[in-house]
Scaffold this motif. Structure first.
Motif, PDB file in Angstrom:
ATOM      1  N   THR A  89      -4.048  -1.754  -7.910  1.00  0.00           N
ATOM      2  CA  THR A  89      -5.212  -2.651  -7.881  1.00  0.00           C
ATOM      3  C   THR A  89      -6.406  -2.013  -7.180  1.00  0.00           C
ATOM      4  O   THR A  89      -7.541  -2.426  -7.403  1.00  0.00           O
ATOM      5  N   SER A  90      -6.178  -1.034  -6.324  1.00  0.00           N
ATOM      6  CA  SER A  90      -7.331  -0.325  -5.757  1.00  0.00           C
ATOM      7  C   SER A  90      -6.912   1.055  -5.256  1.00  0.00           C
ATOM      8  O   SER A  90      -5.742   1.281  -4.912  1.00  0.00           O
TER       9      SER A  90
ATOM     10  N   ALA B 264     -10.935   7.655  -7.396  1.00  0.00           N
ATOM     11  CA  ALA B 264     -11.069   6.198  -7.327  1.00  0.00           C
ATOM     12  C   ALA B 264     -10.595   5.517  -8.608  1.00  0.00           C
ATOM     13  O   ALA B 264     -10.258   4.330  -8.589  1.00  0.00           O
ATOM     14  N   THR B 265     -10.560   6.249  -9.722  1.00  0.00           N
ATOM     15  CA  THR B 265     -10.102   5.640 -10.984  1.00  0.00           C
ATOM     16  C   THR B 265      -8.697   6.129 -11.363  1.00  0.00           C
ATOM     17  O   THR B 265      -8.280   5.986 -12.512  1.00  0.00           O
TER      18      THR B 265
ATOM     19  N   LYS C   7      -8.478   3.928  -2.534  1.00  0.00           N
ATOM     20  CA  LYS C   7      -9.503   4.278  -1.545  1.00  0.00           C
ATOM     21  C   LYS C   7      -9.133   5.625  -0.922  1.00  0.00           C
ATOM     22  O   LYS C   7      -7.995   6.074  -1.026  1.00  0.00           O
TER      23      LYS C   7
ATOM     24  N   THR D 258      -3.409   0.529  -3.399  1.00  0.00           N
ATOM     25  CA  THR D 258      -2.846  -0.814  -3.269  1.00  0.00           C
ATOM     26  C   THR D 258      -2.228  -1.165  -4.611  1.00  0.00           C
ATOM     27  O   THR D 258      -2.839  -0.929  -5.658  1.00  0.00           O
TER      28      THR D 258
ATOM     29  N   THR E 189       0.853  -1.181   0.000  1.00  0.00           N
ATOM     30  CA  THR E 189       0.000   0.000   0.000  1.00  0.00           C
ATOM     31  C   THR E 189       0.893   1.236   0.000  1.00  0.00           C
ATOM     32  O   THR E 189       2.025   1.202   0.486  1.00  0.00           O
TER      33      THR E 189
END
Ligand SMILES: Nc1nc2c(c(=O)[nH]1)N[C@H]1C(S)=C(S)[C@@H](COP(=O)(O)OP(=O)(O)OC[C@H]3O[C@@H](n4cnc5c(=O)[nH]c(N)nc54)[C@H](O)[C@@H]3O)O[C@H]1N2
Ligand SMILES: Nc1nc2c(c(=O)[nH]1)N[C@H]1C(S)=C(S)[C@@H](COP(=O)(O)OP(=O)(O)OC[C@H]3O[C@@H](n4cnc5c(=O)[nH]c(N)nc54)[C@H](O)[C@@H]3O)O[C@H]1N2
Ligand code: SF4
Ligand SMILES: [Mo]
Length: 728
Positions: free
Chosen positions: A28-29, A48-49, A31, A20, A3
């Motif tokens: 991969t993510s 978020a994108t 937040k 992440t 992270t």
């Protein structure tokens, strides 16, 4: 899996993000970072994108060189050599005044833009300096420059403590706020209402922000200056002004109250109501409510800036804040104290130190209006622009009269663009130099934290390393500056940072009261940390700043550091020649006379305004698939009464003095009759972005007219553009 934490660089809300990444370095993510003391986990769909944007396969990874209509990939060495040949060719043939530079919006979000933009401008040695600021907030800079002596001394609404917020021409539920750095703006507005405060929104559209407010008032586009003058008139006529103005604010005197009183006489609510469309009794009520509220703030943004009387409107916003006793006071409007302060001006602020060659428009903040860039390229003569450098800008879609610029750029002798995309503007370049990905770049908000609603600092180191041989964006800009100053394509940019650091440290040790007064600059230099020249410069600025922070402290606090609520500090801020707040600067008094003359001119039957959407960002997030899905957003919003009155179908031809477009209509009663709204940043063509091309839309700036500007600031006029509509 790992992270990493970093600040989102996409808008002014500066949200903390928690990314992440897998072992191959793919995001991969994304937040919201709950441990960020400012944004507390808030995130929007753009943040978020961020991983999609970062890994967009259509981003340029290596420099591109164009020969005729053919693009090819090139090495960095070849690209810089081609830039050196191109720029020196133009300078040798036509002189430095034949060069122009355009700095786009993302420069306000990058360390490279903040740290090297000035050096690049100086190295180019031209007065043809243009930026997105004259398509945006220049009216606020000019009004603050004239009132307070510093164009960057912009007071922000104290969102978290105010009892009453009057918001004009801003839609933070879509934009997430501007010239008011406030992550989770929506949550802060809900909290204002939750604690019993009142939110009033003034907008020609019932926006999502208006829907959340206690009250929404329709205003006719381009007329906020009238509405605000009506409020000023009422405050003075009914003696509702704060008793302390005469005594000054924070010990700072106020000049010009009697002049404002004299000017406001002609703008009684009954006189301005027919112009702005807000009934006189509502104007009177707003004035009384602002005066009666325990604390109140007036905040006005892009809808009021990009209008013909943008500077007058911005000035009146602060006149109201002063008159109601809410200037530089908790719950009113206040000044942030960022960990890196802007350099103090030594001379009083003036505009018009030089004028544009073709139209004679005045310089402001060292810039000329982007609305006259096409004139400067097209008009022959001594000083005609033949060479252009753009950094992070897409003026073909963002500047008024964009299609005219599209044509003008074709005739340039040389153009170089620093940009990750081949787009409507960069396709005219001879060389495109792509900056690295967001995850490969360090981040610190040198510009935006000066407009934050809480004092706060956060540094994000790069998450991923640069590919071998790939320059950072700071290095790209530094090398461009070296080339422009005649040192050639191979010059090492490191000495540029050393020169700047040396100047900064010498000045600091000589400044009485500075934390390093009397120290040895060489020792200070040796103690600086950072993996690059840019980071070492940041470390120096933090150490010299008001909190004595450092890169090391910020690295040890990866979620950011809360530096407390805003505190009154007008006495430290004011830089006018008189040392007082100038409530009636002569240049604005003059423009108020022009506004008064317009009272006699009947308004156009239909006018055009813009709008923003949460999933967009000016012209450049339309290649991110998850952000462009769903229904077409590039539509002309129009009141259903206007649709039937004009007998329109599903599409219409819209004509203005500048051009015409065929657009799909979106009838909605959320927009006032006589007003139509089209978002900007669309009209994609000739790009290497297949997703954006599928959602092309039309260029709203085909309709905006580059011959009209806000006079004191030269700012573009996007709102209140007269148009006619016909059946398509
Ligand atoms: N999602 C998203 N966020 C963004 C951007 C984006 O493109 N998309 N762009 C970023 C940038 S560069 C900026 S500068 C900020 C801007 O941030 P904001 O100033 O909040 O911009 P908008 O959302 O366009 O809101 C402007 C509002 O003004 C209204 N308006 C139009 N004309 C007038 C008028 O004459 N008077 C009044 N009172 N209102 C009027 C419009 O209807 C609109 O609702 O947003 C930033 N954030
Ligand atoms: N009609 C109308 N026109 C408007 C407005 C409006 O409300 N209505 N709003 C105006 C406003 S407020 C603004 S700020 C301007 C914006 O005007 P511009 O700044 O000219 O336009 P953007 O679309 O923001 O273009 C940003 C460019 O930077 C590139 N880019 C993105 N990230 C980076 C980076 O990290 N480094 C580099 N080097 N490049 C990067 C993108 O690919 C894109 O080409 O538009 C203005 N135009
Ligand atoms: S609100 Fe702005 S800063 Fe926050 S996640 Fe969205 S784009 Fe990023
Ligand atoms: Mo902007």
């Amino acid at each position: 899996m790992r992270t990493a934490h970093r600040t989102c660089p996409l808008c002014e809300a500066v949200c903390g993000l928690r990314l992440t990444l897998d072992d191959a370095g793919h995001v991969t993510s994304v937040k919201g970072d709950r441990d960020d003391p400012f944004s507390k986990g808030f995130i929007c769909p753009k943040g978020a994108t961020l991983g999609h944007l970062d890994e967009d396969p259509d981003r340029l990874r290596v420099p591109m060189i164009r020969t005729g209509g053919e693009w090819r990939e090139a090495s960095w060495d070849e690209a810089f050599r081609t830039v050196a040949e191109g720029l020196t060719g133009v300078i040798d043939a036509h002189g430095r005044q034949s060069l122009a530079v355009y700095l786009g919006n993302p420069n306000a979000h990058s360390m490279a833009g903040a740290l090297y933009g000035g050096a690049l401008i100086r190295a180019l040695g031209t007065r043809n300096v243009f930026s997105a600021s004259t398509a945006d907030q220049m009216p606020k800079h000019v009004s603050c420059g004239l009132m307070l002596g510093d164009p960057l001394a912009i007071a922000v609404p104290d969102l978290d403590r105010t009892d009453y917020l009057l918001m004009l021409g801003a839609n933070p539920l879509e934009s997430n706020g501007s010239l008011c750095t406030a992550p989770d703006f929506p949550g802060r507005l809900k909290a204002l209402r939750g604690r019993g405060g009142k939110l009033v929104v003034v907008d020609p559209r019932r926006t999502r922000t208006a829907a959340l407010a206690d009250e929404h008032l329709f205003v006719r586009p381009g007329t906020d200056a009238y509405l605000l003058f009506g409020i000023v008139h009422t405050l003075l006529a009914e003696d509702l002004t704060s008793a302390d103005i005469g005594a000054g604010i924070d010990g700072v005197g106020v000049n010009g109250l009697e002049e404002v009183r004299r000017l406001a006489e002609d703008f009684a609510p009954e006189a301005v109501a027919p112009m702005c469309g807000v009934p006189a009794e509502e104007i009177v009520r707003l004035a009384r409510e602002l005066a009666a509220a325990p604390t109140a703030a007036v905040y006005a943004r892009i809808g009021t800036c990009t209008a013909e009387f943008g500077t007058v409107a911005q000035w009146l916003v602060d006149v109201v804040n002063v008159l109601t006793g809410n200037f530089d006071r908790p719950g009113g409007v206040m000044f942030a104290k960022p960990a890196v302060e802007n350099g103090r001006r030594s001379k009083p602020y003036v505009t018009g130190r030089w004028h544009s060659r073709v139209r004679g428009l005045p310089e402001a903040n060292g810039e000329l209006p982007v609305a006259t860039l096409a004139d400067e390229i097209e008009t022959p003569g001594e000083g005609q622009v033949r060479g252009l450098v753009t950094v992070a800008g897409n003026p073909v879609l963002s500047a008024p009269g964009g299609p005219r610029l599209d044509r003008a750029f074709r005739d340039l002798e040389f153009m170089v663009c620093v940009d990750p995309y081949l787009n409507e503007t960069t396709r005219h370049a001879n060389v495109i130099l792509p900056p690295p990905r967001v995850t490969q770049s360090p981040h610190y908000d040198l510009s935006l934290l000066a407009f934050a609603v809480r004092n706060y600092a956060r540094f994000s180191p790069p998450i991923l390393p640069l590919e071998p041989g790939r320059p950072s964006e700071a290095e790209i800009m530094a090398r461009l500056a070296m080339i422009a100053s005649g040192q050639g394509a191979d010059a090492d940019p490191a000495p540029l940072d050393e020169l700047i650091l040396d100047r900064m440290l010498r000045r600091a040790v000589e400044t009485p009261g500075s934390p390093v007064e009397g120290a040895d600059p060489a020792e200070l230099r040796a103690s600086l940390d950072g993996d690059s020249g840019a980071e070492r410069r940041l470390d120096a600025m933090l150490k010299l700043g008001p909190y004595g922070l450092s890169l090391a402290t910020l690295l040890a606090n990866p979620h950011g550091i809360d530096l407390g609520p805003l505190e009154p500090r007008l006495a430290e801020i004011v830089r006018t020649a008189s040392g007082r707040v100038e409530l009636a600067p002569p240049r604005l008094v003059e423009d108020a006379a022009r506004l008064r003359e317009r009272l006699a001119v009947p308004p156009a039957e239909i006018v055009l305004i813009g709008r923003r959407h949460l999933r967009s960002n000016n012209s450049w997030l339309h290649n991110v698939e998850p952000l462009v899905g769903g229904t077409n957003r590039c539509t002309l919003q129009i009141n259903p009464d206007d649709v039937s009155r004009l007998g329109l179908g599903e599409r219409a031809v819209v004509r203005s003095a500048a051009g015409e477009l065929v657009v799909p209509l979106e009838p909605t009663d959320t927009i006032m009759p006589g007003v139509v709204s089209l978002p900007h940043g669309w009209g994609h063509s000739g790009t290497s972005q297949p997703v954006a091309a599928k959602h092309a839309g039309v260029n709203a700036n085909t309709l905006t007219d580059d011959s009209v500007v806000d006079a004191p600031s030269g700012n573009a006029v996007f709102n209140g553009v007269p148009v006619t509509l016909g059946r398509a």
